[in-house]
Design a protein around this motif. Structure first.
Motif, PDB file in Angstrom:
ATOM      1  N   SER A 210      42.578  43.862  18.890  1.00  0.00           N
ATOM      2  CA  SER A 210      41.987  44.929  18.634  1.00  0.00           C
ATOM      3  C   SER A 210      40.108  44.978  19.024  1.00  0.00           C
ATOM      4  CB  SER A 210      42.022  44.162  16.937  1.00  0.00           C
ATOM      5  OG  SER A 210      41.320  43.326  17.801  1.00  0.00           O
ATOM      6  N   GLY A 211      40.255  44.185  20.293  1.00  0.00           N
ATOM      7  CA  GLY A 211      39.478  44.681  21.216  1.00  0.00           C
ATOM      8  C   GLY A 211      38.383  43.190  20.780  1.00  0.00           C
ATOM      9  N   GLY A 212      36.823  43.122  21.139  1.00  0.00           N
ATOM     10  CA  GLY A 212      36.430  42.179  21.578  1.00  0.00           C
ATOM     11  C   GLY A 212      36.978  41.027  22.434  1.00  0.00           C
ATOM     12  N   GLU A 213      36.301  40.007  22.347  1.00  0.00           N
ATOM     13  CA  GLU A 213      36.602  38.599  22.732  1.00  0.00           C
ATOM     14  C   GLU A 213      37.619  38.399  23.817  1.00  0.00           C
ATOM     15  OE1 GLU A 213      34.018  35.546  21.990  1.00  0.00           O
ATOM     16  OE2 GLU A 213      32.484  36.245  21.575  1.00  0.00           O
ATOM     17  N   LEU A 214      38.697  38.645  22.637  1.00  0.00           N
ATOM     18  CA  LEU A 214      40.023  38.615  22.951  1.00  0.00           C
ATOM     19  C   LEU A 214      40.756  39.753  24.151  1.00  0.00           C
ATOM     20  CD1 LEU A 214      42.817  36.941  22.851  1.00  0.00           C
ATOM     21  CD2 LEU A 214      42.906  37.903  20.622  1.00  0.00           C
ATOM     22  N   ALA A 215      39.995  40.829  23.746  1.00  0.00           N
ATOM     23  CA  ALA A 215      41.006  41.762  24.409  1.00  0.00           C
ATOM     24  C   ALA A 215      39.499  41.484  25.932  1.00  0.00           C
ATOM     25  CB  ALA A 215      40.016  43.301  24.177  1.00  0.00           C
ATOM     26  N   TYR A 216      39.078  41.596  25.840  1.00  0.00           N
ATOM     27  CA  TYR A 216      38.153  41.047  26.837  1.00  0.00           C
ATOM     28  C   TYR A 216      38.374  40.550  27.531  1.00  0.00           C
ATOM     29  CZ  TYR A 216      34.391  39.980  30.615  1.00  0.00           C
ATOM     30  OH  TYR A 216      33.153  40.061  31.594  1.00  0.00           O
ATOM     31  N   PHE A 217      39.013  38.795  27.551  1.00  0.00           N
ATOM     32  CA  PHE A 217      39.804  37.756  28.111  1.00  0.00           C
ATOM     33  C   PHE A 217      40.799  37.815  28.368  1.00  0.00           C
ATOM     34  CE2 PHE A 217      42.927  33.738  27.534  1.00  0.00           C
ATOM     35  CZ  PHE A 217      42.252  33.282  28.359  1.00  0.00           C
ATOM     36  N   VAL A 218      41.718  38.594  27.546  1.00  0.00           N
ATOM     37  CA  VAL A 218      43.143  38.841  28.193  1.00  0.00           C
ATOM     38  C   VAL A 218      43.309  40.041  29.997  1.00  0.00           C
ATOM     39  CG1 VAL A 218      44.944  40.381  27.321  1.00  0.00           C
ATOM     40  CG2 VAL A 218      44.366  38.752  26.294  1.00  0.00           C
ATOM     41  N   ASN A 219      42.148  40.731  29.542  1.00  0.00           N
ATOM     42  CA  ASN A 219      42.243  42.197  30.866  1.00  0.00           C
ATOM     43  C   ASN A 219      41.742  41.260  31.887  1.00  0.00           C
ATOM     44  OD1 ASN A 219      41.619  43.894  31.479  1.00  0.00           O
ATOM     45  ND2 ASN A 219      39.544  44.463  31.739  1.00  0.00           N
ATOM     46  N   GLN A 220      40.588  39.977  31.551  1.00  0.00           N
ATOM     47  CA  GLN A 220      39.654  39.366  33.138  1.00  0.00           C
ATOM     48  C   GLN A 220      41.316  38.321  33.481  1.00  0.00           C
ATOM     49  OE1 GLN A 220      36.816  36.492  31.100  1.00  0.00           O
ATOM     50  NE2 GLN A 220      35.840  37.257  32.812  1.00  0.00           N
ATOM     51  N   LEU A 221      42.383  38.577  32.951  1.00  0.00           N
ATOM     52  CA  LEU A 221      43.405  37.324  33.775  1.00  0.00           C
ATOM     53  C   LEU A 221      44.328  38.216  34.311  1.00  0.00           C
ATOM     54  CD1 LEU A 221      45.707  35.863  30.045  1.00  0.00           C
ATOM     55  CD2 LEU A 221      43.902  34.664  32.198  1.00  0.00           C
TER      56      LEU A 221
ATOM     57  N   ASP B  38      31.458  38.273  44.283  1.00  0.00           N
ATOM     58  CA  ASP B  38      31.436  36.944  42.947  1.00  0.00           C
ATOM     59  C   ASP B  38      32.578  35.764  43.080  1.00  0.00           C
ATOM     60  OD1 ASP B  38      31.194  35.014  41.045  1.00  0.00           O
ATOM     61  OD2 ASP B  38      30.168  36.992  39.580  1.00  0.00           O
ATOM     62  N   SER B  39      32.055  35.173  43.414  1.00  0.00           N
ATOM     63  CA  SER B  39      32.886  34.022  43.797  1.00  0.00           C
ATOM     64  C   SER B  39      33.847  33.459  43.096  1.00  0.00           C
ATOM     65  CB  SER B  39      31.964  32.850  44.406  1.00  0.00           C
ATOM     66  OG  SER B  39      31.867  32.531  42.737  1.00  0.00           O
ATOM     67  N   ARG B  40      34.209  34.096  41.968  1.00  0.00           N
ATOM     68  CA  ARG B  40      34.663  34.513  40.347  1.00  0.00           C
ATOM     69  C   ARG B  40      35.907  34.824  40.809  1.00  0.00           C
ATOM     70  NH1 ARG B  40      30.793  34.053  35.271  1.00  0.00           N
ATOM     71  NH2 ARG B  40      30.477  36.345  36.967  1.00  0.00           N
ATOM     72  N   ASN B  41      35.636  36.534  41.348  1.00  0.00           N
ATOM     73  CA  ASN B  41      37.190  36.842  41.617  1.00  0.00           C
ATOM     74  C   ASN B  41      37.072  36.923  43.252  1.00  0.00           C
ATOM     75  OD1 ASN B  41      36.331  38.717  39.555  1.00  0.00           O
ATOM     76  ND2 ASN B  41      34.387  39.323  41.049  1.00  0.00           N
ATOM     77  N   ILE B  42      37.086  35.907  43.944  1.00  0.00           N
ATOM     78  CA  ILE B  42      37.569  35.713  44.934  1.00  0.00           C
ATOM     79  C   ILE B  42      38.220  33.892  44.441  1.00  0.00           C
ATOM     80  CG2 ILE B  42      37.468  34.620  47.525  1.00  0.00           C
ATOM     81  CD1 ILE B  42      35.003  36.649  47.070  1.00  0.00           C
ATOM     82  N   ILE B  43      37.900  33.817  44.366  1.00  0.00           N
ATOM     83  CA  ILE B  43      38.772  32.616  43.542  1.00  0.00           C
ATOM     84  C   ILE B  43      40.008  32.734  42.674  1.00  0.00           C
ATOM     85  CG2 ILE B  43      38.644  30.172  41.946  1.00  0.00           C
ATOM     86  CD1 ILE B  43      35.306  30.000  43.226  1.00  0.00           C
ATOM     87  N   TYR B  44      40.003  33.665  42.046  1.00  0.00           N
ATOM     88  CA  TYR B  44      41.047  33.965  41.383  1.00  0.00           C
ATOM     89  C   TYR B  44      41.486  34.465  42.043  1.00  0.00           C
ATOM     90  CZ  TYR B  44      43.868  37.176  38.589  1.00  0.00           C
ATOM     91  OH  TYR B  44      44.841  37.389  37.822  1.00  0.00           O
ATOM     92  N   PHE B  45      41.443  34.977  42.799  1.00  0.00           N
ATOM     93  CA  PHE B  45      43.260  35.706  43.631  1.00  0.00           C
ATOM     94  C   PHE B  45      43.441  34.794  44.730  1.00  0.00           C
ATOM     95  CE2 PHE B  45      40.519  39.731  43.502  1.00  0.00           C
ATOM     96  CZ  PHE B  45      41.551  41.170  43.368  1.00  0.00           C
ATOM     97  N   LEU B  46      42.484  33.963  44.913  1.00  0.00           N
ATOM     98  CA  LEU B  46      43.161  32.491  46.418  1.00  0.00           C
ATOM     99  C   LEU B  46      43.773  31.293  45.048  1.00  0.00           C
ATOM    100  CD1 LEU B  46      39.788  31.691  47.847  1.00  0.00           C
ATOM    101  CD2 LEU B  46      42.329  33.092  48.725  1.00  0.00           C
ATOM    102  N   SER B  47      43.539  31.675  44.038  1.00  0.00           N
ATOM    103  CA  SER B  47      44.194  30.469  42.567  1.00  0.00           C
ATOM    104  C   SER B  47      45.892  31.461  42.683  1.00  0.00           C
ATOM    105  CB  SER B  47      43.391  30.138  41.797  1.00  0.00           C
ATOM    106  OG  SER B  47      42.082  29.635  41.662  1.00  0.00           O
ATOM    107  N   VAL B  48      45.179  32.430  42.784  1.00  0.00           N
ATOM    108  CA  VAL B  48      47.189  32.920  42.230  1.00  0.00           C
ATOM    109  C   VAL B  48      47.962  32.942  44.119  1.00  0.00           C
ATOM    110  CG1 VAL B  48      48.432  35.329  41.801  1.00  0.00           C
ATOM    111  CG2 VAL B  48      46.338  34.780  40.444  1.00  0.00           C
ATOM    112  N   ILE B  49      47.639  32.738  44.926  1.00  0.00           N
ATOM    113  CA  ILE B  49      48.120  33.140  46.055  1.00  0.00           C
ATOM    114  C   ILE B  49      49.159  31.746  46.112  1.00  0.00           C
ATOM    115  CG2 ILE B  49      47.459  32.573  48.559  1.00  0.00           C
ATOM    116  CD1 ILE B  49      45.907  35.047  48.308  1.00  0.00           C
TER     117      ILE B  49
END
Length: 242
Positions: A189-200, A215-226
């Motif tokens: 339905s949009g809002g914070e939930l949609a934004y949170f899901v998109n960030q995953l 942004d370090s957060r983006n790099i940390i995300y990629f490294l975490s998935v690896i």
């Protein structure tokens, strides 16, 4: 680790798959940038490489699994996996050696696309009229995306001795992690939930880097998935000893 790395690189160079990957990727991307209507730079009128960075992730979804599908599946099918595990190598030596070899092949495949950047740079009016920071961020994002897809491919190869099955699993996981979450967020339905899901999803963080936002957060995300994918591969290999 370096023993496995050298072995895998030599294996790639002695087969057609490495050269096919390079030719298919560079030819396909080159056609979209310079030839095909509605996407080529000359007709587009703007000095950018959006065609490259928009299309490359979807090409990688198929090319990288094609590179990694043989990593463990071929060893299992050929009966050499047990021999490999009895050598004085740790599981991490084997995993990282195969992972880095696959990733380095993709990096070498990506390097010639720098020619496209310099071509657009000199064709710009005035010369150099291109967002170099955005291009640098896009290349960083593309390299991190390739690193993630390589880790996914290594994991998929470790859970099956059939290369085709490994390819299908890897391609499916790459697609879900890249585009699945953004598609799912559009159904909410949009809002914070949609934004949170998109960030995953990988796409959100890749787009952020493509905009030049290192942004370090983006790099940390990629490294975490690896790390998660490589650890999952380690668990699969360890399960063979139980």
């Amino acid at each position: 680790m370096f023993t496995i790395l050298r072995k895998e690189i030599n294996s790639f160079l002695n087969s057609l798959i490495a050269y096919l990957i390079m030719v298919i990727f560079l030819t396909g991307i080159g056609l979209f940038i310079w030839v095909f209507p509605d996407s080529n730079v000359l007709d587009y009128g703007f000095a950018d490489l959006s065609s490259l960075f928009g299309l490359a992730p979807y090409v990688f979804m198929f090319l990288i699994p094609a590179v990694t599908m043989r990593s463990f599946a071929e060893e299992k099918k050929g009966g050499t996996m047990e021999l490999l595990l009895t050598r004085p190598l740790t599981d991490w030596d084997i995993i990282l050696g195969k992972y880095l070899a696959s990733f380095l092949l993709i990096v070498v495949t990506l390097l010639p696309t720098l020619i496209y950047y310099f071509s657009v740079y000199y064709l710009g009016s005035p010369q150099g009229n291109i967002d170099s920071a955005g291009v640098a961020g896009s290349y960083i994002g593309l390299l991190l995306l390739a690193a993630v897809f390589s880790a996914i491919g290594i994991f998929a190869s470790s859970i099956s001795e059939n290369q085709i099955v490994s390819f299908i699993i890897a391609a499916f996981l790459c697609f879900v992690l890249f585009a699945g979450f953004s598609s799912l967020s559009s159904l909410t339905s949009g809002g914070e939930l949609a934004y949170f899901v998109n960030q995953l999803g990988l796409d959100y963080h890749y787009q952020a880097l493509s905009n030049g936002l290192i942004d370090s957060r983006n790099i940390i995300y990629f490294l975490s998935v690896i790390v998660v994918m490589l650890m999952a591969t380690r668990l699969v290999l360890a399960s063979r000893k139980w």
